[in-house]
Design an enzyme around this catalytic site. Structure first.
Site, mmCIF file in Angstrom:
data_model
loop_
_atom_site.group_PDB
_atom_site.id
_atom_site.type_symbol
_atom_site.label_atom_id
_atom_site.label_comp_id
_atom_site.label_asym_id
_atom_site.label_seq_id
_atom_site.Cartn_x
_atom_site.Cartn_y
_atom_site.Cartn_z
ATOM 1 C CG HIS A 136 11.454 0.209 -38.288
ATOM 2 N ND1 HIS A 136 11.929 -1.078 -38.224
ATOM 3 C CD2 HIS A 136 10.207 0.103 -38.818
ATOM 4 C CE1 HIS A 136 11.019 -1.912 -38.683
ATOM 5 N NE2 HIS A 136 9.961 -1.214 -39.043
ATOM 6 C CD GLU A 140 15.217 -1.621 -38.004
ATOM 7 O OE1 GLU A 140 14.340 -1.797 -37.125
ATOM 8 O OE2 GLU A 140 14.944 -1.301 -39.171
ATOM 9 N NE ARG A 188 8.967 -6.858 -41.928
ATOM 10 C CZ ARG A 188 7.937 -6.078 -41.668
ATOM 11 N NH1 ARG A 188 8.030 -4.773 -41.910
ATOM 12 N NH2 ARG A 188 6.810 -6.568 -41.180
#
Length: 532
Positions: free
Chosen positions: A285, A267, A238
């Site tokens: 990601h 993000e 994370r």
């Protein structure tokens, strides 16, 4: 036969769609680009019993207000940031997700990033393919064999990374205050007792924890300074667990040899400072992005939605629709107490307990399931990064290997109704007990046999000390130097001059430096900071 209408507004794997379509009581509308037209979703949502989304569909209070038939929202993935959970709960709408579908994908991505960072593979690739240079000496790497891998967080993904790392002949150590030592030993992994030891011993460090208050900025400049020179750091978990500016500085200085990062604090991360750092490998990601994991997620979410529509038990509920029954109202004060006892216990001594005994005395011993579930809800809050509720708490506890033993005693002793928690671990036993005053005020009345009258809320320090003059003054002086205001103090003791327990209520978080100084007081045997 009732027919349930399911609306899917984003792309999910075909296997999940086909599973839904194969059910005789399900009618599916699959419009994978519909998330781009929120007004159309608002227009048609009143017709549907279930909604399946990914991260692009804003499931707002306005949408839920219009969704008069909606019974369940399924998030095909883990995060639920795009869903108004409180609004869903108020309307009795269940929200489910699929947290286990991408475990292997994230594990394998971690291993790929680890090898790429150790050998600087993307840089060598770019040099040869794009710049047409043959620079063998420039890309001197390090081998994984013989290195110590430190895994922070030894759950589903961290433990699988450990298994694979051992196949590379690495020595694996792990830090996770919520994992039982037996699990690590079974996998041939050494479980260390504190984070600092892991930082000091590891050649490569990878984090696999949820993002919580406890883990946010877990790795900063201070922690990096404790690491070996030339350490390699990975974050495939994370964004926000590792301070990005501090990691950038450590890469520039050379303290950190290389880093591999798949997740970022904000993000999309197209302007993140880490993109300008040397010797870093970044991906957008994609840890869960495999065909297999997306198929798993689609099938899991389809099954969760089917179970919810049919009134069956669901495993991955993210919220708990509000109950308004008379029984729930009567039990609610004791459920609140049980939840606080769980939250207290996990922060003190129970996170690695082999067995937890819940003793219920008095009338509350007649129906203990809601109380046990409430205890687990509090106990698990600091272990996971999804909301814990009365629906998913038993499933999460089973996944964590938490063993609960219920003891029911219809008679009370000092209190007509009492809940006592006893945690049994290698280091001994810890117990805490509570009751409800005037049918509405939860109270902690006993900690390890010492009597208290404590309202379980706010920030506090739990102290074990020798009952001699001057201890409170020393404590107060240290807290005063760190601008921590004392809001209250209670002392529990069995005999003058012997061991005692104290609870100090404070208005602010106590800095780690202050905790260290308090531990240095000769009369202090133990100190724990607890947030309730």
């Amino acid at each position: 036969m009732s027919v349930y209408k399911v609306l899917i507004t984003e792309h999910i794997a075909e296997a999940g769609i086909e599973l839904l379509k194969s059910q005789p009581d399900i009618e599916v509308t699959y419009e994978p680009e519909l998330f781009r037209d929120f007004e159309k979703i608002l227009e048609i949502i009143p017709e549907y019993d279930a909604l399946i989304t990914r991260s692009g569909t804003p499931v707002t209070e306005e949408l839920l207000e219009r969704a008069k038939r909606l019974k369940v929202v399924g998030r095909a993935g883990v995060g639920v940031d795009n869903i108004d959970l409180n609004a869903a709960s108020r309307r009795g709408i269940l929200v489910v997700n699929a947290p286990t579908g991408n475990t292997l994908a994230a594990t394998e991505h971690t291993m790929g990033m680890m090898i790429a960072a150790a050998r600087l593979i993307p840089y060598a690739h770019k040099s040869l393919k794009e710049e047409r240079k043959w620079e063998r000496k420039k890309f001197m790497g390090v081998e994984l064999a013989g290195k110590t891998l430190g895994i922070i967080g030894f759950g589903r993904i961290g433990s699988r990374v450990g298994i694979r790392a051992k196949a590379f002949d690495m020595k694996v150590i792990a830090y996770d205050p919520y994992i039982k030592r037996e699990k690590a030993e079974r996998l041939g992994v050494e479980l260390v007792d504190d984070l600092e030891e892991l930082l000091r011993r590891s050649d490569i460090i990878t984090v696999h924890t949820p993002l919580t208050e406890e883990t946010k900025n877990m790795i900063t400049k201070k922690e990096i300074e404790k690491m070996k020179d030339g350490v390699i750091i990975l974050n495939i978990a994370r964004g926000g667990i590792i301070n990005e500016k501090d990691l950038y500085d450590a890469l520039v200085s050379g303290k950190v040899r290389a880093a591999a990062v798949d997740v970022f604090s904000k993000e999309p991360a197209t302007d993140n400072i880490l993109l300008d750092a040397p010797n870093i490998i970044v991906t957008p990601h994609i840890g869960a992005n495999t065909y297999e994991s997306q198929t798993n997620v689609a099938v899991i979410i389809a099954n969760q939605v089917l179970a919810a529509l049919r009134g069956e038990e669901v495993e991955f509920a993210v919220n708990a629709p509000y109950e308004d029954t008379a029984a729930a109202k009567v039990l609610k004060p004791f459920m609140d107490l049980a939840e606080k006892l769980g939250l207290f216990a996990v922060q003190v001594a129970c996170s690695r307990s082999k067995e937890i005994v819940l003793e219920f005395r008095g009338e509350i011993s007649e129906d203990t399931k809601p109380l046990t579930t409430a205890f687990l809800k509090g106990f698990l809050q600091k272990m996971v990064d999804i909301p814990v509720n009365l629906i998913n708490a038993p499933f999460l506890a089973k996944e964590k290997g938490i063993s609960i033993v219920e003891v029911k005693r219809p008679e009370g002793i000092n209190f007509k109704k009492l809940i006592r928690v006893t945690c049994k671990s290698e280091s001994g036993e810890f117990s805490i007990a509570g009751t409800v005053m005037d049918e509405k005020f939860p109270k902690i009345v006993e900690i390890n046999g010492f009597l208290f009258d404590l309202t379980p809320e706010g920030k506090l320090l739990l102290i074990k000390n020798f009952d001699v003059p001057g201890v409170i003054g020393k404590l107060g002086s240290i807290l005063g130097r760190y601008n921590v205001n004392i809001a209250g103090f209670q002392l529990g003791r069995m005999e003058k001059g012997k061991e005692a327990k104290g609870v100090i209520l404070v208005d602010d978080d106590v800095p780690p430096e202050a905790i260290g100084e308090i531990k240095g007081i000769p009369e202090i045997l133990e100190v724990k900071q607890i947030n309730l």
